[in-house]
Scaffold this motif. Structure first.
Motif, mmCIF file in Angstrom:
data_model
loop_
_atom_site.group_PDB
_atom_site.id
_atom_site.type_symbol
_atom_site.label_atom_id
_atom_site.label_comp_id
_atom_site.label_asym_id
_atom_site.label_seq_id
_atom_site.Cartn_x
_atom_site.Cartn_y
_atom_site.Cartn_z
ATOM 1 N N GLY A 108 -1.819 11.619 -2.778
ATOM 2 C CA GLY A 108 -1.837 10.783 -1.824
ATOM 3 C C GLY A 108 -1.458 11.478 -0.660
ATOM 4 O O GLY A 108 -1.529 12.855 -0.520
ATOM 5 N N SER A 109 -0.951 10.900 0.288
ATOM 6 C CA SER A 109 -0.725 11.484 1.633
ATOM 7 C C SER A 109 0.644 12.631 1.354
ATOM 8 O O SER A 109 1.654 11.987 0.652
ATOM 9 C CB SER A 109 0.145 10.468 2.675
ATOM 10 N N THR A 133 0.548 1.373 -8.871
ATOM 11 C CA THR A 133 0.886 2.332 -7.815
ATOM 12 C C THR A 133 -0.059 2.108 -6.650
ATOM 13 O O THR A 133 -1.119 1.704 -6.919
ATOM 14 C CB THR A 133 0.892 3.710 -8.490
ATOM 15 N N ARG A 134 0.341 2.607 -5.560
ATOM 16 C CA ARG A 134 -0.635 2.540 -4.468
ATOM 17 C C ARG A 134 -1.320 3.899 -4.207
ATOM 18 O O ARG A 134 -2.111 4.179 -3.294
ATOM 19 C CB ARG A 134 0.217 2.415 -3.198
ATOM 20 N N PHE A 135 -1.027 4.976 -5.136
ATOM 21 C CA PHE A 135 -1.817 6.297 -4.930
ATOM 22 C C PHE A 135 -2.737 6.307 -5.877
ATOM 23 O O PHE A 135 -2.996 5.703 -6.675
ATOM 24 C CB PHE A 135 -0.619 7.315 -5.374
ATOM 25 N N ASP A 168 -10.123 7.690 -10.245
ATOM 26 C CA ASP A 168 -9.826 6.411 -9.655
ATOM 27 C C ASP A 168 -11.085 5.826 -8.498
ATOM 28 O O ASP A 168 -11.281 6.724 -7.628
ATOM 29 C CB ASP A 168 -8.541 6.556 -8.903
ATOM 30 N N PRO A 169 -11.678 4.837 -8.907
ATOM 31 C CA PRO A 169 -12.610 4.488 -7.890
ATOM 32 C C PRO A 169 -12.276 4.181 -6.503
ATOM 33 O O PRO A 169 -13.122 4.315 -5.627
ATOM 34 C CB PRO A 169 -13.129 3.439 -8.546
ATOM 35 N N LEU A 220 8.872 8.145 -9.390
ATOM 36 C CA LEU A 220 7.663 8.598 -9.399
ATOM 37 C C LEU A 220 7.049 9.317 -10.688
ATOM 38 O O LEU A 220 6.151 9.256 -11.412
ATOM 39 C CB LEU A 220 7.100 9.061 -8.177
ATOM 40 N N VAL A 221 8.039 10.527 -10.913
ATOM 41 C CA VAL A 221 7.955 11.373 -12.036
ATOM 42 C C VAL A 221 7.883 10.451 -13.445
ATOM 43 O O VAL A 221 7.283 10.716 -14.180
ATOM 44 C CB VAL A 221 8.821 12.504 -11.835
#
Length: 252
Positions: free
Chosen positions: A226-227, A110-112, A130-131, A237-238
Motif C-alpha cells: 500500500g502507500s 484490510t484496506r491494503f 488481489d483483484p 498489522l504484522v
C-alpha cells in the motif's frame, strides 16, 4: 453391511416414553468424550444429569449398539465404533477452506492489497492476486528480489536462492550493500516478517510473512502492499499477516 440397531426400542421402559431420552443419551456420550476413556458410570451420570439407575440402563444400551465400549478392566467406558463413525462422517461433510476462500476473507479485513506468492522451484510466482489492488511493475519483484519484501522473504527462507551478482538500484531507497542485505535477511528469519519501503517503487511500501506447508517448510509468502505513508510494520498489522498465513498453512 452390518445392520445398525436403533437405540430406541419398544421394549425399553424409558426409550420412547421418556421425552428427554435422546438428550440424556447424547449427554452421556458427551460425558465420555469430555472426561476421557475409563469414565465411570457414576461420573457419566453426574456429568449428564441422569439418575444413576437410568444411567446404568442407558449405558448398557449404548454399549450394545456400539456407541460406547467398556474399558478392558470393566471399570469404566470409552467411545465406541459407532460414535467414531459419526464423528468421521461429520468431519467429511464439512468442506475445507481453499486458499482463495481464505484470501477473500482476509481481504475483507484490510484496506491494503493482499496477495499470495509461491516459491516452488525456487521461482517467485504470484498465485492469488488481489483483484482490487494491482501490483504495479509486478515482474520487477521477481527480477530484483533484494529490493522488495516478498523477494527478501524468499532469499531468507529458500535454500539455494541468492541475490543477483549485481544489486540493481531501482530507487534512491534500494538497498545495494551486500552486508546490509545479509543482516536484513537474518532479521527476517528472526522477526518473522520482511518489509520494504519505496525500494522498488516510490510511494509504495509492503510487508511479507512466510506461508508454510504441513511439514513447516516455507513454500511461499503472504504479501501486503500500500502507500508508503500507511503501510508500516506495526504490531497489529504484522499480527494480522501472521495469523492470516497460519490459516494458509498446507493450502499452497
Amino acid at each position: 453391511m452390518t445392520a445398525h440397531v436403533p437405540i430406541r426400542s419398544a421394549e425399553t421402559p424409558f426409550g420412547g416414553r421418556q421425552p428427554h431420552a435422546v438428550q440424556k443419551a447424547l449427554g452421556m456420550l458427551e460425558a465420555v468424550a469430555q472426561l476421557g476413556p475409563g469414565t465411570t458410570a457414576k461420573e457419566i451420570a453426574a456429568f449428564a444429569g441422569v439418575p444413576p439407575a437410568t444411567a446404568y440402563r442407558m449405558l448398557n444400551l449404548l454399549v450394545a449398539d456400539g456407541y460406547l465400549v467398556r474399558v478392558p478392566d470393566l471399570s469404566g467406558f470409552a467411545l465406541g465404533r459407532r460414535t467414531a463413525e459419526l464423528a468421521q462422517a461429520a468431519a467429511e461433510s464439512t468442506p475445507s477452506e481453499s486458499l482463495h476462500d481464505v484470501m477473500e476473507d482476509l481481504r475483507g479485513c484490510t484496506r491494503f492489497g493482499l496477495h499470495v506468492a509461491s516459491f516452488a522451484g525456487s521461482r517467485l510466482r504470484f498465485v492469488d492476486q488481489d483483484p482490487d489492488h494491482e501490483i504495479v511493475a509486478i515482474t520487477t519483484l521477481s527480477k530484483s528480489l533484494h529490493a522488495n519484501a516478498i523477494g527478501k522473504l524468499m532469499l531468507a527462507h529458500v535454500p539455494g536462492v541468492g541475490p543477483d551478482a549485481e544489486l540493481r538500484r531501482l530507487t534512491e531507497f534500494t538497498m545495494c550493500e551486500r552486508e546490509s542485505l545479509a543482516r536484513e535477511l537474518r532479521e527476517i528469519v528472526s522477526f518473522g516478517y520482511a518489509k520494504e519501503c519505496q525500494e522498488t517503487r516510490l510511494g509504495r511500501a509492503a510487508l511479507a510473512v512466510p506461508i508454510r506447508d504441513s511439514s513447516s517448510f516455507v513454500v511461499g509468502g503472504l504479501y501486503l502492499h500500500g502507500s508508503a505513508a500507511k503501510v508500516q510494520p506495526d504490531p497489529d498489522l504484522v499480527r494480522f499477516l501472521v495469523d492470516g498465513s497460519a490459516r494458509l498453512t498446507g493450502l499452497l
